[in-house]
Structures are given as C-alpha cells and as structure tokens.
Design a protein around this motif. Sequence first.
Motif, PDB file in Angstrom:
ATOM      1  N   GLU A 217     -37.699  41.411 151.815  1.00  0.00           N
ATOM      2  CA  GLU A 217     -38.553  41.899 152.894  1.00  0.00           C
ATOM      3  C   GLU A 217     -39.809  41.032 152.943  1.00  0.00           C
ATOM      4  O   GLU A 217     -40.068  40.237 152.063  1.00  0.00           O
ATOM      5  CB  GLU A 217     -38.942  43.368 152.654  1.00  0.00           C
ATOM      6  CG  GLU A 217     -37.762  44.315 152.603  1.00  0.00           C
ATOM      7  CD  GLU A 217     -37.014  44.415 153.915  1.00  0.00           C
ATOM      8  OE1 GLU A 217     -37.623  44.249 154.995  1.00  0.00           O
ATOM      9  OE2 GLU A 217     -35.795  44.654 153.865  1.00  0.00           O
ATOM     10  N   THR A 218     -40.622  41.223 153.949  1.00  0.00           N
ATOM     11  CA  THR A 218     -41.888  40.513 154.020  1.00  0.00           C
ATOM     12  C   THR A 218     -42.849  41.111 152.998  1.00  0.00           C
ATOM     13  O   THR A 218     -42.603  42.179 152.453  1.00  0.00           O
ATOM     14  CB  THR A 218     -42.493  40.639 155.432  1.00  0.00           C
ATOM     15  OG1 THR A 218     -42.665  42.019 155.719  1.00  0.00           O
ATOM     16  CG2 THR A 218     -41.603  39.990 156.468  1.00  0.00           C
TER      17      THR A 218
ATOM     18  N   PRO B  71     -45.256  43.306 151.297  1.00  0.00           N
ATOM     19  CA  PRO B  71     -45.618  44.667 151.690  1.00  0.00           C
ATOM     20  C   PRO B  71     -47.124  44.820 151.885  1.00  0.00           C
ATOM     21  O   PRO B  71     -47.913  44.310 151.086  1.00  0.00           O
ATOM     22  CB  PRO B  71     -45.119  45.531 150.517  1.00  0.00           C
ATOM     23  CG  PRO B  71     -44.963  44.600 149.382  1.00  0.00           C
ATOM     24  CD  PRO B  71     -44.744  43.227 149.946  1.00  0.00           C
TER      25      PRO B  71
ATOM     26  N   VAL C  79     -48.572  51.527 153.693  1.00  0.00           N
ATOM     27  CA  VAL C  79     -47.162  51.483 154.098  1.00  0.00           C
ATOM     28  C   VAL C  79     -46.885  52.713 154.953  1.00  0.00           C
ATOM     29  O   VAL C  79     -46.760  53.828 154.445  1.00  0.00           O
ATOM     30  CB  VAL C  79     -46.224  51.450 152.872  1.00  0.00           C
ATOM     31  CG1 VAL C  79     -44.776  51.285 153.326  1.00  0.00           C
ATOM     32  CG2 VAL C  79     -46.621  50.330 151.918  1.00  0.00           C
ATOM     33  N   ARG C  80     -46.815  52.502 156.250  1.00  0.00           N
ATOM     34  CA  ARG C  80     -46.541  53.596 157.180  1.00  0.00           C
ATOM     35  C   ARG C  80     -45.094  54.064 156.996  1.00  0.00           C
ATOM     36  O   ARG C  80     -44.213  53.285 156.640  1.00  0.00           O
ATOM     37  CB  ARG C  80     -46.734  53.123 158.628  1.00  0.00           C
ATOM     38  CG  ARG C  80     -48.114  52.593 158.919  1.00  0.00           C
ATOM     39  CD  ARG C  80     -49.061  53.694 159.261  1.00  0.00           C
ATOM     40  NE  ARG C  80     -50.363  53.143 159.631  1.00  0.00           N
ATOM     41  CZ  ARG C  80     -51.480  53.795 159.472  1.00  0.00           C
ATOM     42  NH1 ARG C  80     -51.476  55.011 158.974  1.00  0.00           N
ATOM     43  NH2 ARG C  80     -52.616  53.248 159.809  1.00  0.00           N
TER      44      ARG C  80
ATOM     45  N   ALA D 148     -42.760  54.695 159.030  1.00  0.00           N
ATOM     46  CA  ALA D 148     -41.785  53.964 159.837  1.00  0.00           C
ATOM     47  C   ALA D 148     -41.503  52.559 159.292  1.00  0.00           C
ATOM     48  O   ALA D 148     -40.515  51.937 159.676  1.00  0.00           O
ATOM     49  CB  ALA D 148     -42.271  53.859 161.282  1.00  0.00           C
ATOM     50  N   GLU D 149     -42.365  52.054 158.399  1.00  0.00           N
ATOM     51  CA  GLU D 149     -42.215  50.696 157.873  1.00  0.00           C
ATOM     52  C   GLU D 149     -41.649  50.666 156.451  1.00  0.00           C
ATOM     53  O   GLU D 149     -41.495  49.596 155.870  1.00  0.00           O
ATOM     54  CB  GLU D 149     -43.575  49.991 157.889  1.00  0.00           C
ATOM     55  CG  GLU D 149     -44.154  49.847 159.281  1.00  0.00           C
ATOM     56  CD  GLU D 149     -45.625  49.464 159.275  1.00  0.00           C
ATOM     57  OE1 GLU D 149     -46.245  49.450 158.196  1.00  0.00           O
ATOM     58  OE2 GLU D 149     -46.144  49.190 160.366  1.00  0.00           O
ATOM     59  N   GLN D 150     -41.328  51.825 155.887  1.00  0.00           N
ATOM     60  CA  GLN D 150     -40.814  51.874 154.526  1.00  0.00           C
ATOM     61  C   GLN D 150     -39.343  51.460 154.517  1.00  0.00           C
ATOM     62  O   GLN D 150     -38.534  52.058 155.214  1.00  0.00           O
ATOM     63  CB  GLN D 150     -40.985  53.285 153.950  1.00  0.00           C
ATOM     64  CG  GLN D 150     -42.435  53.673 153.818  1.00  0.00           C
ATOM     65  CD  GLN D 150     -42.638  55.151 153.543  1.00  0.00           C
ATOM     66  OE1 GLN D 150     -41.707  55.922 153.427  1.00  0.00           O
ATOM     67  NE2 GLN D 150     -43.906  55.545 153.457  1.00  0.00           N
ATOM     68  N   PRO D 151     -39.025  50.421 153.741  1.00  0.00           N
ATOM     69  CA  PRO D 151     -37.633  49.945 153.724  1.00  0.00           C
ATOM     70  C   PRO D 151     -36.677  51.022 153.210  1.00  0.00           C
ATOM     71  O   PRO D 151     -36.959  51.710 152.224  1.00  0.00           O
ATOM     72  CB  PRO D 151     -37.666  48.762 152.752  1.00  0.00           C
ATOM     73  CG  PRO D 151     -39.102  48.390 152.613  1.00  0.00           C
ATOM     74  CD  PRO D 151     -39.889  49.631 152.884  1.00  0.00           C
TER      75      PRO D 151
ATOM     76  N   ARG E 122     -35.378  55.211 149.866  1.00  0.00           N
ATOM     77  CA  ARG E 122     -36.522  54.789 150.683  1.00  0.00           C
ATOM     78  C   ARG E 122     -37.600  54.279 149.739  1.00  0.00           C
ATOM     79  O   ARG E 122     -38.027  54.969 148.834  1.00  0.00           O
ATOM     80  CB  ARG E 122     -37.064  55.955 151.502  1.00  0.00           C
ATOM     81  CG  ARG E 122     -38.331  55.600 152.292  1.00  0.00           C
ATOM     82  CD  ARG E 122     -38.887  56.788 153.054  1.00  0.00           C
ATOM     83  NE  ARG E 122     -37.944  57.293 154.010  1.00  0.00           N
ATOM     84  CZ  ARG E 122     -37.777  56.798 155.252  1.00  0.00           C
ATOM     85  NH1 ARG E 122     -38.516  55.800 155.656  1.00  0.00           N
ATOM     86  NH2 ARG E 122     -36.878  57.320 156.050  1.00  0.00           N
TER      87      ARG E 122
END
Length: 195
Positions: free
Chosen positions: A81-82, A84, A88-89, A91-94, A106
């Motif tokens: 991933e990019t 972090p 960390v919102r 919606a942006e949690q891998p 998650r």
Amino acid sequence: MKHTEAAEAGPDPVDARLGTRLTELRAERGWSLGELAARTGVSKSTLSRAERAETSPTAALLNRLCAVYGRTMSQLLSEVETEPPLLVRAAEQPVWEDRASGFLRRSVSPPHTGLRGELVEGRLAPGADIAYDRPPVPGLEQHIWVLEGALAMTAQDVEHHLAAGDCLRLRVRGATRFRCVGDEPVRYVLAVVLP
C-alpha cells in the motif's frame, strides 16, 4: 460476476502488488522457489502462483512467508500500500479477505515508521478456523479483545475461550489458532506490538 468474467478481468490489484512484493523479497535474499519452499514447507507451485497473482494467498500462507521474511502480516500488507497517513480514516483502512477460511482483516492502524504497535480488526465467519504454525516475529506481543461473538484462541497448547468484552494478552512464541465457536460471526481487535 461469473468465474470466467473474473478471470478475464485479471488479478485483484492488491493480490498483484502482493505477488510482486513477495517476488522482490525472495530475490533480495537470492533464494530460488525451491529454497523458499524448503524454508516454508509450502509447495513451489503454490508459491509461484501467489507470486504471479494467479491465486489469492491464504492467511496461513502469508503467515509462513512472513515468518521466513521476518515481518508481521500487517507489515507485509502495508508494503503493498502507499505510506500510511498519521490519521487513518475508516474508509481508507486496508481490508484483506481470506475467502477460503472466512477471515476478514481490516488494518485499522497499519504499521508506521517509528511505531512498534498496530491495530487490526478481525472477523471470522461461524465455523472459521485459522491455524498459524509459528509467529511471523518470535516474541510478538498480542492483545486480543473480542467485541462481538465468541472466539477460541489457542496458544502454547492452551485453548482460551473469549466472549464479548474479554481480552487475552500474550507473547506469541509458537503455533496459534483462532476459531469462531459461536453461531454468529466473531469480531475482535488485535493489538500487535513488535518485541
């Protein structure tokens, strides 16, 4: 989507980046697929398919690879991933799914430079059973806090039964096993701290 349509669409982007990173890690060590197979106990064909993103690797496979590469699963997944951000919102949690075992992971607070801890939300479907033959990093500290459902966690040959609100704290030195023992999914927070 039909199976043939999924195959025509190509590999999952995360699986493709993960396969590339696994190939890089093996090349950095100068290992052949045969050498990696001997170190992990995983067949060369399975390793090759994972590196080429022909299959989505299971949690157990990633755990074995992390053990030989000296990484936690979160570290490995964060490498594809990019960088972090500090915040960390949701919606942006891998999110990563092991469809074969019914495990959804998650990365709530992914690994970050200078930090030794991370938070992971795990979800296991009813009947899901995941066994890891070794920790990715020996002596890894884990805190497992069950939010919903019932979890059986085995470490050092002792099975612990956790209900909602219970927390198990330990250092991982050997094989572990996570099982959803209820009729409903289990959701838990896993706090991981590097030694």
